[in-house]
Design a protein around this motif. Sequence first.
Motif, short mmCIF file in Angstrom:
data_model
loop_
_atom_site.label_atom_id
_atom_site.label_comp_id
_atom_site.label_asym_id
_atom_site.label_seq_id
_atom_site.Cartn_x
_atom_site.Cartn_y
_atom_site.Cartn_z
N ALA A 1 0.84 -1.21 0.00
CA ALA A 1 0.00 0.00 0.00
C ALA A 1 0.87 1.26 0.00
O ALA A 1 0.57 2.23 -0.71
CB ALA A 1 -0.92 -0.01 1.22
N LEU A 2 1.94 1.24 0.77
CA LEU A 2 2.85 2.39 0.83
C LEU A 2 3.54 2.61 -0.52
O LEU A 2 3.53 3.72 -1.06
CB LEU A 2 3.89 2.18 1.93
N LEU A 3 4.11 1.55 -1.06
CA LEU A 3 4.86 1.68 -2.32
C LEU A 3 3.94 1.96 -3.50
O LEU A 3 4.30 2.69 -4.43
CB LEU A 3 5.67 0.41 -2.56
N LYS A 4 2.74 1.42 -3.45
CA LYS A 4 1.78 1.70 -4.51
C LYS A 4 1.38 3.18 -4.49
O LYS A 4 1.23 3.81 -5.55
CB LYS A 4 0.54 0.82 -4.33
N GLY A 5 1.24 3.74 -3.29
CA GLY A 5 0.95 5.17 -3.18
C GLY A 5 2.06 6.02 -3.77
O GLY A 5 1.80 7.04 -4.42
N LEU A 6 3.30 5.59 -3.57
CA LEU A 6 4.44 6.32 -4.15
C LEU A 6 4.47 6.18 -5.66
O LEU A 6 4.80 7.14 -6.38
CB LEU A 6 5.75 5.80 -3.52
N ALA A 7 4.14 4.99 -6.16
CA ALA A 7 4.09 4.80 -7.61
C ALA A 7 2.98 5.65 -8.23
O ALA A 7 3.17 6.26 -9.29
CB ALA A 7 3.88 3.32 -7.94
N GLU A 8 1.82 5.70 -7.56
CA GLU A 8 0.71 6.50 -8.07
C GLU A 8 1.08 7.99 -8.11
O GLU A 8 0.52 8.75 -8.89
CB GLU A 8 -0.54 6.29 -7.20
N ALA A 9 2.03 8.38 -7.27
CA ALA A 9 2.50 9.78 -7.27
C ALA A 9 3.52 10.03 -8.39
O ALA A 9 4.03 11.14 -8.51
CB ALA A 9 3.12 10.12 -5.92
N GLY A 10 3.80 9.00 -9.18
CA GLY A 10 4.66 9.18 -10.34
C GLY A 10 6.08 8.68 -10.21
O GLY A 10 6.92 8.98 -11.04
N GLU B 1 -2.39 -6.12 -8.59
CA GLU B 1 -3.04 -4.92 -9.12
C GLU B 1 -2.01 -3.80 -9.21
O GLU B 1 -1.96 -2.92 -8.34
CB GLU B 1 -4.22 -4.50 -8.24
N PRO B 2 -1.15 -3.80 -10.22
CA PRO B 2 -0.12 -2.77 -10.35
C PRO B 2 -0.74 -1.38 -10.43
O PRO B 2 -1.87 -1.21 -10.91
CB PRO B 2 0.59 -3.13 -11.66
N PRO B 3 -0.04 -0.37 -9.95
CA PRO B 3 -0.57 1.01 -9.98
C PRO B 3 -0.72 1.50 -11.41
O PRO B 3 -0.02 1.04 -12.32
CB PRO B 3 0.48 1.81 -9.21
N LYS B 4 -1.63 2.44 -11.58
CA LYS B 4 -1.89 2.97 -12.93
C LYS B 4 -0.84 3.99 -13.35
O LYS B 4 -0.59 4.19 -14.52
CB LYS B 4 -3.29 3.61 -12.97
N ASN B 5 -0.25 4.67 -12.37
CA ASN B 5 0.76 5.69 -12.68
C ASN B 5 2.15 5.20 -12.28
O ASN B 5 2.30 4.16 -11.65
CB ASN B 5 0.44 7.00 -11.94
N GLY B 6 3.16 5.98 -12.63
CA GLY B 6 4.51 5.64 -12.25
C GLY B 6 4.98 4.36 -12.91
O GLY B 6 4.42 3.89 -13.91
#
Length: 517
Positions: free
Chosen positions: A41-50, A63-68
């Motif tokens: 959840a933490l790393l996915k939030g960072l990926a979503e931030a680009g 469920e890979p992040p959509k961004n980053g």
Amino acid sequence: MNARVLYCVFVCLLFTRPNDGSRILGVFPLAAPSHYFLGQALLKGLAEAGHDVTMISPFPNKEPPKNGTWRDIVLEDMMKEMQKIFSSERSLFHMMTSVLTTTLFLNKMCNMATEKTLSDPKVQELIKSGETFDVVIVSQFGIEAMKGLANHFNAHQILFSNTAANSWFNHLVGNPSLPSFHPELLLALPRRMNFLQRLENALTKFMTVLNLHLYVYPKQNEMIQKYIPNPVDLNDALYNVSLVLINSHVSIFNPQPSVPCMVDIGGFHISPPKKLPDDLQKYLDNAKEGVIYFSMGSNLKSSQLPEEKREALLKAFGKRKEQVLWKWEEDVLPGKPANVKLGKWLPQQDILAHPNVKVFITHGGLLSTTETVYHGVPVVAIPILGDQKMNAKGAEDNGYGIVLPFDELSEEKLTSFLDEIIENPKYRENVKERSRIMKDRQVSPIQTAVYWVEYVIRHNGAKHLRVAYLDLAWYEYYLLDVFAFIFAVIFGAILVMKKACTFLCRSKINKRKVKTN
């Protein structure tokens, strides 16, 4: 008109700082789903931030992040190795009987996880790849050798703690944690401890410190030297910490002191409720008398409960007017009452969000505790291991739960506790208040986490957050040298006064003798 629009776009692009997408490595190697859920959840939030994120863990991200950018380095053998350790021990429901046995088990588990991670071919390939990262985020859970990776990859180091500030890492950032007011992680002690509790707490902390410095750190340092090229000494890696992200919040834990580099992000893994599967939605909607939800979490399996405890649960549930939703990992539950519905996997957050759920019977894990507070559901806690006793005690002290010790679990006690918590409105009122406290924030906890990680990158490790304690020797921090000097001066003064008095007394005696003669 079109020219004006183009001009506005040009100005926005000119004055908006682009997100360069920093390179972030997350190291979460323990084969425990709860640890993975938090790390992911933490790393996915960072990926979503680009950002460009790489995660080392035993589980692939479904469920890979959509961004980053996202890359998994999966430790495929870790689950097998973990199961070997569990199979060599007695049932988890019995083996965590004391702080000592828990500590010995955690030492064994963490040493295995560290060795298997650093020796994994894919991890070795990454280590030898010549890649660099801006930040390495390491799970703070006895895998200390992983902290050598930040130095190897020329990165700033961030620690992630699954639970509140504690003796396992407070000293690494200079955070005060005196045993007079700061209960140890593995103890179920109240906020205001009496003398015997403070004594137990102090002895437990002393044992924790000895275990870290005499066993854990030397053993982990050996693995740094063995598996990481041009290794740094563990003592240097341990204190090379730019930030600690803590899965904690005042809605769950008692307020604690924290130095500037410590940031609470408790509840960051919670997501908005999703639609339940049709069968569960209908089951919860039609439960006119309410629902009792029972789950022992992702590591403990209720199907492995001792037979007498399982029978006590079945008898207590069979007498209830409420429906019971039970996380049960097998296909069949012998003697299952008609009002009990089983599920090998259940969407816990979405279930707790349903208004018909009256009470949550839980093992007291921190993820479950956080989720039940967020959704405002009171608990009957049956803690087994780790920090569960501390979390359960916190729920009871804060008025939204009752603790039922595992060895006291019986049909009569469970029935009595369920009656109390469902019929007495104070438990739901208290947990609703706690829920309001948890949700009352300027920004979401995942936004807070992303901000502080980026802050460390922007400020080149944020050394200005470092407290002076880290530049002191342990005896300087506790003022032992100052006290030694003060005692030496006092002792010296007393000695001089004693000698002066002796001299004067002898002089008077001699004078009297002379006069007499």
